[in-house]
Write an enzyme that holds these catalytic residues in place. Structure first.
Site, PDB file in Angstrom:
ATOM      1  N   GLU A   1       3.013   8.278   0.630  1.00 26.58           N
ATOM      2  CA  GLU A   1       4.376   8.415   0.135  1.00 26.58           C
ATOM      3  C   GLU A   1       5.289   9.251   1.035  1.00 26.58           C
ATOM      4  OE1 GLU A   1       4.215   9.796  -3.902  1.00 26.58           O
ATOM      5  OE2 GLU A   1       3.045   8.086  -4.577  1.00 26.58           O
TER       6      GLU A   1
ATOM      7  N   GLU B   1      -2.457   3.963  -5.971  1.00 29.25           N
ATOM      8  CA  GLU B   1      -2.311   4.874  -7.123  1.00 29.25           C
ATOM      9  C   GLU B   1      -1.629   4.111  -8.238  1.00 29.25           C
ATOM     10  OE1 GLU B   1      -0.040   8.452  -6.527  1.00 29.25           O
ATOM     11  OE2 GLU B   1      -1.139   8.979  -4.709  1.00 29.25           O
TER      12      GLU B   1
END
Ligand code: IFM
Length: 453
Positions: free
Chosen positions: A163, A358
């Site tokens: 991220e 995720e």
């Protein structure tokens, strides 16, 4: 049909969120060590000093994974635990910790999937300008090379970055995460280029140094969900999903800005219109190094936004969820279709095997009178999202894996310990682990390759 036979099921964590031992065994400080100790930065003043005490309890945690039937475990390495100053002298005790963890995983039949960077950047390098410094890709490459040389005999799966949207966007554009800066695009766009270059150089290095390596990359960004099945709405959602906003706090959450260079070898056109002026001199020449073939393209997806076609300049508009729409404890809308449209749009654009690195739910979990943690909402959330992901696979997405976030309740960044995402409950006073009902449910899903969904 359903998920393919060699589908990668597992669970994920990240170093600063679980390890603790923040100042032990020669580890250097990270930007998160510093930030969490600054008053007012993290809810209720929580820090990752102890977290889940995983450094001391990793054998217990691996035993829990084995009990759950986890065959693939994604964790991150703390850069300053290996290199306290970020570059230079290596911390032998830090190296030994991950040796022990990796060996323990392998002994228990669990494949290690290593994320090289999940936000705990060495403070010493931040003091030298961090990702803004043109030397930063080489700093990262040196750290990644150390990991490859030390662990590459046993670790065959590496994910470069987790991220970048967040550690640049939240860390350096809005300042709600470490290192806590509020900087304009003239500073943050060069950072993004350096992160992308570090990614590409690392992929190439891993292929040179680790025989049989598989490499991935794990950005994020809320998928856009078409309001209806009308082609105009589907096109509107696709356009919105891959757009790059022009504003200083919005651009970092672009999917395309962070993925097009890595997978297509170019920055998105709208992004260039807004920001080309801030890219470092000679950026075009770096694109060849940045764009490296990946074995899997990963995304962390939790929720999406509904979009429909509109008669306005951009051609789309966002549709608010109706009043009372379900939300998770952290106030993210529950939108299972994000795991259909996200993978579909991404696979159509990037044509690379796709993994959910995720997905999971923060719930208000409590230990009930019977001593157990009942979390039907999490089970329901994962069930719905996984069904949507399976539908994407059936519609042609090369879906290669799903990693639940998270194995354990943990330090949820600026929210501290107030949000619980784990399949295992952690009592932070005693460090007792209590498996939640979803732990048992997810075990059956993994065992049956999702056939019971
Ligand atoms: O806990 C985080 C993780 O570190 C990155 N992805 C989102 C999770 C939930 O917020």
């Amino acid at each position: 049909m359903g998920f393919k036979k060699d589908f990668i099921w597992g669970a994920a964590t990240a170093s600063y969120q679980i390890e603790g031992a923040a100042c032990e065994d020669g580890k250097g400080p990270s930007v998160w060590d510093r930030f969490s100790h600054e008053p007012g930065k993290v809810l209720e003043g929580h820090t990752g000093d102890i977290a889940c005490d995983h450094c001391h309890r990793f054998r217990e945690d691996v035993a829990l994974m084995k009990e759950m039937g986890v065959k693939n475990y994604r964790f991150s390495i703390s850069w300053p635990r290996l290199l306290p100053e970020g570059t230079g002298e290596v911390n032998a005790r830090g190296l030994a910790f991950y040796d022990a963890l990796i060996d323990c995983l392998i002994e228990n039949g669990i494949r290690p999937i290593v994320t090289l960077f999940h936000w705990d950047y060495p403070s010493a390098l931040q003091a030298r300008g961090g990702w803004e410094n043109p030397e930063s890709p080489q700093w990262f490459l040196r750290y990644a090379t150390l990991c490859a040389e030390r662990y590459g005999d046993r670790v065959k799966d590496f994910i470069t970055f987790n991220e970048p949207q967040c550690f640049i966007g939240l860390g350096c554009c809005t300042g709600v995460h470490a290192p806590g800066y509020v900087l304009p695009p003239s500073a943050t766009i060069p950072m993004s280029h350096h992160v992308l270059l570090a990614h590409g150089l690392t992929v190439r290095m891993l292929r040179d140094r680790v025989p049989g390596v598989r490499v991935g990359y794990a950005p994020c960004g809320d998928p856009r969900i078409p309001k209806s099945a009308r082609p105009e709405d589907i096109e509107a959602a696709r356009k919105a999903y891959f757009s790059t906003p022009a504003d200083a706090a919005g651009w970092p959450f672009s999917v395309a800005w962070w993925s097009d260079p890595a997978l297509l070898g170019r920055y998105p056109e709208d992004g260039l219109r807004h920001f080309a002026q801030y890219l470092p001199h000679g950026w075009q020449a770096d694109l060849t190094a940045i764009c490296q073939p990946l074995d899997y393209y990963c995304q962390n997806i939790y929720s999406g936004r509904v979009v429909r076609a509109a008669d306005n300049a951009q051609g789309y508009e966002e549709v608010m969820q109706p009043v009372g729409h379900p939300k998770t404890a952290i106030q993210w809308p529950v939108t299972p279709d994000a795991l259909y449209w996200g993978p579909k749009f991404l696979y159509e654009r990037y044509r690379t095997p796709f993994m959910i690195s995720e997905n999971g739910m923060s719930c208000h979990d409590v230990v009930s009178l019977d001593g157990k943690v009942h979390d039907p909402q999490r089970q329901d959330y994962m069930h719905r999202y996984l069904r949507a992901f399976r539908r994407a696979a059936e519609d042609g997405v090369d879906a290669c894996g799903y990693l639940a976030w998270s194995l354990l309740d943990n330090f949820e960044w600026a929210q501290g310990y107030t949000e619980r995402f784990g399949l295992v409950y952690v009592d932070y006073q005693t460090q007792q682990r209590i498996v939640k009902d979803s732990f048992h449910w997810y075990k059956t899903v993994m065992e049956r390759n999702g056939e019971n969904l």
